[in-house]
Design a protein around this motif. Structure first.
Motif, mmCIF file in Angstrom:
data_model
loop_
_atom_site.group_PDB
_atom_site.id
_atom_site.type_symbol
_atom_site.label_atom_id
_atom_site.label_comp_id
_atom_site.label_asym_id
_atom_site.label_seq_id
_atom_site.Cartn_x
_atom_site.Cartn_y
_atom_site.Cartn_z
ATOM 1 N N TYR A 121 10.848 -148.785 -28.073
ATOM 2 C CA TYR A 121 9.880 -147.758 -27.494
ATOM 3 C C TYR A 121 11.018 -147.411 -26.331
ATOM 4 N N SER A 122 10.534 -146.183 -26.129
ATOM 5 C CA SER A 122 11.672 -145.468 -25.413
ATOM 6 C C SER A 122 10.881 -144.590 -24.797
ATOM 7 N N ARG A 123 10.540 -144.852 -23.510
ATOM 8 C CA ARG A 123 9.813 -143.643 -22.489
ATOM 9 C C ARG A 123 10.134 -142.073 -21.862
ATOM 10 N N ILE A 124 9.634 -141.323 -22.327
ATOM 11 C CA ILE A 124 9.987 -139.744 -22.249
ATOM 12 C C ILE A 124 8.958 -139.772 -20.662
ATOM 13 N N PHE A 125 10.238 -139.656 -19.415
ATOM 14 C CA PHE A 125 9.864 -139.515 -17.701
ATOM 15 C C PHE A 125 8.090 -138.733 -18.156
ATOM 16 N N THR A 126 6.972 -139.086 -18.070
ATOM 17 C CA THR A 126 6.169 -138.147 -17.962
ATOM 18 C C THR A 126 4.685 -138.547 -16.287
ATOM 19 N N PRO A 127 5.119 -137.155 -15.724
ATOM 20 C CA PRO A 127 3.846 -137.625 -14.488
ATOM 21 C C PRO A 127 2.773 -138.039 -14.778
ATOM 22 N N ASN A 128 1.998 -138.692 -13.435
ATOM 23 C CA ASN A 128 0.411 -138.802 -14.573
ATOM 24 C C ASN A 128 -0.708 -137.756 -13.629
ATOM 25 N N ALA A 129 -0.300 -136.565 -14.076
ATOM 26 C CA ALA A 129 -1.149 -135.155 -13.547
ATOM 27 C C ALA A 129 -2.792 -136.453 -13.896
ATOM 28 N N GLN A 130 -2.913 -135.344 -12.356
ATOM 29 C CA GLN A 130 -4.788 -135.566 -12.025
ATOM 30 C C GLN A 130 -5.545 -134.121 -11.875
ATOM 31 N N ASN B 176 11.851 -133.428 -21.229
ATOM 32 C CA ASN B 176 12.758 -134.598 -21.317
ATOM 33 C C ASN B 176 12.372 -135.424 -23.109
ATOM 34 N N VAL B 177 12.341 -134.982 -23.888
ATOM 35 C CA VAL B 177 12.114 -135.698 -24.805
ATOM 36 C C VAL B 177 13.725 -135.966 -25.044
ATOM 37 N N LEU B 178 14.384 -135.575 -25.201
ATOM 38 C CA LEU B 178 15.724 -135.925 -25.997
ATOM 39 C C LEU B 178 16.327 -136.647 -25.058
ATOM 40 N N ASP B 179 16.338 -136.835 -23.808
ATOM 41 C CA ASP B 179 16.297 -138.092 -23.157
ATOM 42 C C ASP B 179 16.163 -138.858 -23.189
ATOM 43 N N ALA B 180 14.830 -139.367 -23.939
ATOM 44 C CA ALA B 180 14.484 -140.558 -24.231
ATOM 45 C C ALA B 180 15.222 -140.641 -26.055
ATOM 46 N N VAL B 181 15.385 -139.928 -26.758
ATOM 47 C CA VAL B 181 15.497 -139.790 -27.729
ATOM 48 C C VAL B 181 17.110 -140.448 -27.184
ATOM 49 N N ARG B 182 17.954 -140.160 -26.504
ATOM 50 C CA ARG B 182 19.465 -140.451 -26.451
ATOM 51 C C ARG B 182 19.322 -142.384 -25.817
ATOM 52 N N SER B 183 18.143 -142.046 -25.015
ATOM 53 C CA SER B 183 17.665 -143.697 -24.904
ATOM 54 C C SER B 183 17.879 -144.518 -26.047
ATOM 55 N N VAL B 184 16.958 -144.450 -26.771
ATOM 56 C CA VAL B 184 16.586 -145.499 -27.209
ATOM 57 C C VAL B 184 18.274 -145.363 -28.739
ATOM 58 N N MET B 185 18.804 -144.522 -29.068
ATOM 59 C CA MET B 185 19.741 -144.400 -29.914
ATOM 60 C C MET B 185 20.994 -145.089 -29.393
ATOM 61 N N SER C 87 -0.809 -127.847 -20.249
ATOM 62 C CA SER C 87 0.033 -126.965 -21.147
ATOM 63 C C SER C 87 1.885 -127.353 -20.074
ATOM 64 N N ALA C 88 1.513 -127.902 -19.231
ATOM 65 C CA ALA C 88 2.594 -127.624 -17.901
ATOM 66 C C ALA C 88 2.864 -129.070 -17.773
ATOM 67 N N GLY C 89 2.522 -130.339 -19.073
ATOM 68 C CA GLY C 89 3.104 -131.515 -18.330
ATOM 69 C C GLY C 89 3.505 -131.511 -20.435
ATOM 70 N N ILE C 90 2.732 -130.375 -21.410
ATOM 71 C CA ILE C 90 3.624 -130.481 -22.271
ATOM 72 C C ILE C 90 5.071 -130.334 -22.680
ATOM 73 N N GLN C 91 5.203 -128.978 -21.265
ATOM 74 C CA GLN C 91 6.148 -128.098 -21.037
ATOM 75 C C GLN C 91 7.018 -129.177 -20.166
#
Length: 250
Positions: free
Chosen positions: A38-47, A64-73, A55-59
Motif C-alpha cells: 500500500y502507498s498512500r496519496i496525501f489527502t487532507p481530511n476535509a470536513q 499527489n497521485v504520482l508521488d504515491a506511484v513513485r514511492s510504491v515503485m 472537487s478540491a479534494g479530488i484535485q
C-alpha cells in the motif's frame, strides 16, 4: 528469482491517506502467492465536504497521485491497483483512458482503475444494460460517474449520493443504512439489471455479496471489481468464495 511471499504477483496499491477500507478489503480478497503493498496519496481530511470542497479534494488527490506511484515503485511491484475511484471517472471514458496512460507512463507497469474495472465487471455478468449506483460522493461527482457509465454503453436508471461530511466519515457509514439505500436503488426491481457501488472508502464488499441473494441480481462493490480486474489481468483465475458472484464465478 521471485519474491518469497509474492511469488505469483506483487501488487502496488495506491489509495488516499484518509482511506481505511481499501487495504483490509484487498487483503481479504488476496489469493496465496499475491502480495499487496500500500502507498498512500496525501489527502487532507476535509470536513463538511460540499460540491466545491469535494472537487478540491479530488484535485488534491490527482496532484499527489504520482508521488504515491513513485514511492510504491521502489518495491518493484509487477502491477498497480488503484484503491480510489472518483478521480478515475472524471472526464468520461477519455478521462479514464488518460488517467491510465499517465500512471502507466510514470510506473512502466499496468494498472487497474475503478472506472474501467467497473465496466469490465458489469460485462462479465452478461446482459446488463440498465444500472443504478450508490456513492458516498456529492452531486458533482455522481454526474461524472453517470457520464462514464453512459459513455460505456449503460443506461443509468437512478443514483444516490450520501454526501458524507468528511473523507474518513465515509468509512463510518453503517451497513444497515447502506442496506436501506440498496433497497431504495432497486426500486420495484424491474427497471434495473444491476446495482453498483462506487467510493472505495465505503465498506460494501460483504454487504454487496449478501445483497445479490436478497435482491436477485448483480450487486457489485467497486473494491471487489477493481481487485478482481487486477487478478484477471494478471492471469490469476482463483475463485474466492463468500465475497460475491464476481469473484466466485468469473
Amino acid at each position: 528469482m521471485r519474491d518469497v511471499l509474492g511469488w505469483r504477483k506483487k501488487f502496488g496499491v495506491i489509495g488516499p491517506s484518509t482511506n481505511t477500507i481499501v487495504q483490509p478489503d484487498f487483503e481479504m480478497m488476496r489469493p496465496p502467492g499475491v502480495t499487496n503493498h500500500y502507498s498512500r496519496i496525501f489527502t487532507p481530511n476535509a470536513q463538511a465536504v460540499s460540491n466545491e470542497t469535494f472537487s478540491a479534494g479530488i484535485q488534491a488527490i490527482g496532484n499527489n497521485v504520482l508521488d504515491a506511484v513513485r514511492s510504491v515503485m521502489t518495491c518493484a511491484p509487477d502491477y498497480l491497483v488503484m484503491g480510489m475511484s472518483s478521480i478515475t471517472f472524471y472526464g468520461g471514458v477519455a478521462g479514464a483512458d488518460a488517467f491510465v496512460a499517465r500512471i502507466e507512463r510514470e510506473s512502466g507497469v499496468g494498472v487497474s482503475i475503478g472506472a474501467h474495472s467497473s465496466t469490465a465487471a458489469l460485462k462479465a455478468y452478461g446482459g446488463i444494460k440498465r444500472i443504478a449506483f450508490l456513492s458516498p460522493y456529492y452531486p458533482v461527482a455522481n454526474a461524472e460517474v453517470r457520464r462514464y457509465f453512459t459513455e460505456s454503453g449503460f443506461e443509468v436508471v437512478r443514483d444516490i449520493y450520501l454526501a458524507c461530511k468528511s473523507w474518513t466519515g465515509i468509512a463510518e457509514v453503517p451497513p444497515d443504512f447502506l442496506r436501506s439505500r440498496l433497497i431504495e436503488l432497486n426500486g420495484d426491481g424491474r427497471d434495473t439489471d444491476a446495482i453498483f457501488q462506487v467510493g472505495t472508502n465505503l465498506s460494501m464488499v460483504r454487504l454487496a455479496a449478501e445483497a445479490e441473494n436478497w435482491l436477485g441480481k448483480p450487486v457489485i462493490a467497486i473494491n471487489t471489481a477493481t481487485y478482481w480486474h487486477a487478478l484477471r489481468q494478471n492471469g490469476i483465475t482463483d475463485k474466492v468464495p463468500g465475497l460475491g458472484r464476481l469473484l466466485e464465478e468469473f
